[in-house]
Scaffold this motif. Structure first.
Motif, short mmCIF file in Angstrom:
data_model
loop_
_atom_site.label_atom_id
_atom_site.label_comp_id
_atom_site.label_asym_id
_atom_site.label_seq_id
_atom_site.Cartn_x
_atom_site.Cartn_y
_atom_site.Cartn_z
N MET A 68 71.34 27.68 56.26
CA MET A 68 70.53 27.68 55.05
C MET A 68 69.35 26.73 55.18
N VAL A 69 69.57 25.57 55.80
CA VAL A 69 68.47 24.61 56.02
C VAL A 69 67.42 25.24 56.92
N TYR A 70 67.86 25.91 57.98
CA TYR A 70 66.94 26.56 58.92
C TYR A 70 66.13 27.65 58.23
N MET A 71 66.79 28.45 57.39
CA MET A 71 66.11 29.55 56.71
C MET A 71 65.06 29.05 55.73
N SER A 72 65.35 27.96 55.06
CA SER A 72 64.47 27.50 53.99
C SER A 72 63.46 26.46 54.45
N LYS A 73 63.35 26.26 55.73
CA LYS A 73 62.43 25.23 56.25
C LYS A 73 60.99 25.62 55.95
N ALA A 74 60.32 24.73 55.23
CA ALA A 74 58.92 24.96 54.88
C ALA A 74 58.02 24.43 56.00
N THR A 75 56.88 25.09 56.20
CA THR A 75 55.92 24.62 57.20
C THR A 75 54.67 24.13 56.50
N TYR A 76 54.17 23.02 57.01
CA TYR A 76 52.99 22.39 56.44
C TYR A 76 51.91 22.29 57.50
N SER A 77 50.67 22.28 57.06
CA SER A 77 49.56 22.09 57.99
C SER A 77 49.44 20.60 58.32
N GLU A 78 48.55 20.28 59.24
CA GLU A 78 48.38 18.88 59.62
C GLU A 78 47.84 18.05 58.46
N SER A 79 47.14 18.70 57.55
CA SER A 79 46.60 17.98 56.39
C SER A 79 47.63 17.84 55.27
N GLY A 80 48.82 18.44 55.44
CA GLY A 80 49.87 18.34 54.44
C GLY A 80 49.91 19.49 53.46
N GLN A 81 49.09 20.50 53.69
CA GLN A 81 49.07 21.66 52.80
C GLN A 81 50.22 22.59 53.16
N LEU A 82 50.87 23.14 52.14
CA LEU A 82 52.00 24.04 52.33
C LEU A 82 51.50 25.38 52.86
N LEU A 83 51.96 25.75 54.07
CA LEU A 83 51.57 27.03 54.66
C LEU A 83 52.59 28.12 54.36
N ASP A 84 53.88 27.79 54.55
CA ASP A 84 54.95 28.76 54.34
C ASP A 84 56.10 28.05 53.65
N SER A 85 56.62 28.65 52.59
CA SER A 85 57.70 28.02 51.83
C SER A 85 59.07 28.29 52.42
N GLY A 86 59.17 29.10 53.44
CA GLY A 86 60.46 29.46 53.99
C GLY A 86 61.10 30.57 53.15
N VAL A 87 62.33 30.92 53.46
CA VAL A 87 63.05 31.96 52.74
C VAL A 87 63.50 31.41 51.39
N ASP A 88 63.36 32.22 50.36
CA ASP A 88 63.82 31.83 49.03
C ASP A 88 65.34 31.94 48.99
N LEU A 89 66.03 30.81 48.87
CA LEU A 89 67.49 30.81 48.88
C LEU A 89 68.08 31.37 47.60
N ASN A 90 67.29 31.45 46.53
CA ASN A 90 67.80 31.95 45.25
C ASN A 90 67.45 33.40 45.00
N MET A 91 66.94 34.08 46.02
CA MET A 91 66.60 35.49 45.89
C MET A 91 67.88 36.32 45.87
N THR A 92 67.98 37.24 44.92
CA THR A 92 69.17 38.08 44.85
C THR A 92 69.10 39.16 45.92
N GLY A 93 70.23 39.43 46.53
CA GLY A 93 70.32 40.48 47.53
C GLY A 93 69.92 40.05 48.92
N GLY A 94 69.64 38.80 49.15
CA GLY A 94 69.25 38.33 50.47
C GLY A 94 70.43 37.78 51.25
N ILE A 95 70.19 37.43 52.50
CA ILE A 95 71.25 36.89 53.35
C ILE A 95 71.71 35.54 52.85
N ALA A 96 70.83 34.78 52.20
CA ALA A 96 71.20 33.46 51.70
C ALA A 96 72.30 33.57 50.65
N GLU A 97 72.30 34.64 49.90
CA GLU A 97 73.35 34.84 48.90
C GLU A 97 74.73 34.93 49.56
#
Length: 170
Positions: A68-97
């Motif tokens: 779950m930690v691996y799936m939800s890992k967010a990626t940030y740019s060098e300036s600290g801006q959020l590029l990718d939020s990772g997988v939404d762990l609270n999404m219904t019907g996903g593998i995280a469920e």
């Protein structure tokens, strides 16, 4: 109770998904650690040892949490801006469920196994559910699909095909 809102459901922003993922990870970490520590302490007082199934359950919980930690890992740019939020762990019907269900099922098995070792049999409901989902979504439709229907041909094409077949038979 509020009536359901009409129209399209609002989308969540990437920052909100990251914050919710952190809260979800915190909850499931505390759930796994709390039940494991509780069961370990009680086992030491009652039985002076612990079983192989308990060790295996600790490994499963640790692996599921790390996944779950691996799936939800967010990626940030060098300036600290959020590029990718990772997988939404609270999404219904996903593998995280399903991964969250594994952590909860394992926690329940750990605590109830303090009453009787037969409660470890509840752990078999996980693979049974996985097989059910595999059968329902992949294997069942594959085995029981109807053969593709022959496309209907108009009279002109049918006569043309018949002439072609007669020429080939000569």
């Amino acid at each position: 109770m509020n009536p359901p809102k009409k129209g399209k459901q609002g989308t969540r922003g990437a920052k909100q998904i990251v914050d919710e993922n952190i809260e979800t990870l915190k909850f499931y970490r505390n759930c796994a650690l709390g039940t494991t520590v509780f069961a370990f302490i009680i086992m030491q007082f009652l039985y002076s040892s612990f079983s192989v199934l308990f060790i295996l359950s600790c490994i499963v919980q640790f692996g599921a949490y790390k996944f779950m930690v691996y799936m939800s890992k967010a990626t940030y740019s060098e300036s600290g801006q959020l590029l990718d939020s990772g997988v939404d762990l609270n999404m219904t019907g996903g593998i995280a469920e399903h991964v969250k269900d594994v952590i909860l099922l394992t926690s329940i098995c750990q605590v109830t196994s303090l009453i009787s070792y037969y409660f470890w049999l509840m752990w078999l409901s996980g693979p049974a559910r996985a097989f059910y989902l595999l059968w329902k979504n992949v294997l069942g439709p594959y085995f029981f699909q109807s053969p593709p229907a022959q496309p209907e041909m108009d009279e002109k094409k049918q006569k043309k095909l018949e002439r072609k077949m007669k020429r080939m038979q000569r």
